[in-house]
Design a protein around this motif. Structure first.
Motif, PDB file in Angstrom:
ATOM      1  N   ALA A  18       0.824  -1.216   0.000  1.00 46.31           N
ATOM      2  CA  ALA A  18       0.000   0.000   0.000  1.00 46.31           C
ATOM      3  C   ALA A  18       0.856   1.264   0.000  1.00 46.31           C
ATOM      4  CB  ALA A  18      -0.952   0.001   1.192  1.00 46.31           C
ATOM      5  N   HIS A  19       1.938   1.283   0.776  1.00 49.10           N
ATOM      6  CA  HIS A  19       2.770   2.494   0.814  1.00 49.10           C
ATOM      7  C   HIS A  19       3.508   2.710  -0.516  1.00 49.10           C
ATOM      8  CE1 HIS A  19       5.866  -0.445   2.044  1.00 49.10           C
ATOM      9  NE2 HIS A  19       6.726   0.408   1.535  1.00 49.10           N
ATOM     10  N   GLU A  20       3.829   1.634  -1.214  1.00 50.76           N
ATOM     11  CA  GLU A  20       4.471   1.755  -2.534  1.00 50.76           C
ATOM     12  C   GLU A  20       3.480   2.319  -3.554  1.00 50.76           C
ATOM     13  OE1 GLU A  20       7.582  -1.984  -2.170  1.00 50.76           O
ATOM     14  OE2 GLU A  20       5.538  -2.370  -2.888  1.00 50.76           O
ATOM     15  N   VAL A  21       2.257   1.841  -3.487  1.00 49.90           N
ATOM     16  CA  VAL A  21       1.213   2.336  -4.384  1.00 49.90           C
ATOM     17  C   VAL A  21       0.937   3.805  -4.074  1.00 49.90           C
ATOM     18  CG1 VAL A  21      -1.188   2.084  -5.110  1.00 49.90           C
ATOM     19  CG2 VAL A  21       0.198   0.050  -4.667  1.00 49.90           C
ATOM     20  N   ALA A  22       0.902   4.140  -2.795  1.00 56.27           N
ATOM     21  CA  ALA A  22       0.670   5.530  -2.391  1.00 56.27           C
ATOM     22  C   ALA A  22       1.744   6.447  -2.961  1.00 56.27           C
ATOM     23  CB  ALA A  22       0.629   5.631  -0.868  1.00 56.27           C
ATOM     24  N   ALA A  23       2.994   6.009  -2.914  1.00 55.31           N
ATOM     25  CA  ALA A  23       4.087   6.813  -3.466  1.00 55.31           C
ATOM     26  C   ALA A  23       3.959   6.972  -4.977  1.00 55.31           C
ATOM     27  CB  ALA A  23       5.435   6.182  -3.111  1.00 55.31           C
ATOM     28  N   ALA A  24       3.504   5.941  -5.657  1.00 55.04           N
ATOM     29  CA  ALA A  24       3.390   5.974  -7.117  1.00 55.04           C
ATOM     30  C   ALA A  24       2.186   6.776  -7.598  1.00 55.04           C
ATOM     31  CB  ALA A  24       3.304   4.547  -7.666  1.00 55.04           C
TER      32      ALA A  24
ATOM     33  N   HIS B 270      -2.853   8.635  -0.194  1.00 57.29           N
ATOM     34  CA  HIS B 270      -2.434   8.166   1.117  1.00 57.29           C
ATOM     35  C   HIS B 270      -2.610   6.650   1.137  1.00 57.29           C
ATOM     36  CE1 HIS B 270      -2.539   7.487   5.456  1.00 57.29           C
ATOM     37  NE2 HIS B 270      -1.891   8.635   5.562  1.00 57.29           N
ATOM     38  N   ALA B 271      -1.761   5.946   1.879  1.00 59.39           N
ATOM     39  CA  ALA B 271      -1.811   4.479   1.928  1.00 59.39           C
ATOM     40  C   ALA B 271      -3.179   3.972   2.399  1.00 59.39           C
ATOM     41  CB  ALA B 271      -0.708   3.940   2.834  1.00 59.39           C
ATOM     42  N   ALA B 272      -3.802   4.660   3.360  1.00 50.94           N
ATOM     43  CA  ALA B 272      -5.126   4.244   3.831  1.00 50.94           C
ATOM     44  C   ALA B 272      -6.162   4.388   2.713  1.00 50.94           C
ATOM     45  CB  ALA B 272      -5.539   5.061   5.045  1.00 50.94           C
TER      46      ALA B 272
END
Length: 64
Positions: free
Chosen positions: A43-49, A53-55
């Motif tokens: 999730a945090h990788e997708v959020a960065a891309a 936000h990861a949530a």
């Protein structure tokens, strides 16, 4: 959590096709999120891309 959301190769290709046809950058990010998760991104990788936000990424997964 990525294991909870299983996509077939056909579904992933459909998402990729929709991304190619799309012109709206916000929709692009929303289509990219489940595709990346289906390919194993966290999730945090997708959020960065995507800039989400990861949530929010995790919430998108439940609505796709």
């Amino acid at each position: 959590m990525a294991g909870r959301y299983q996509f077939s190769e056909e579904e992933i290709k459909e998402i990729e096709q929709k991304r190619k046809e799309n012109k709206d950058k916000r929709v692009e990010a929303r289509l990219k999120a489940p595709e990346l998760r289906a390919k194993g991104a966290k999730a945090h990788e997708v959020a960065a891309a995507t800039g989400f936000h990861a949530a929010y990424v995790e919430n998108i997964e439940t609505t796709v």
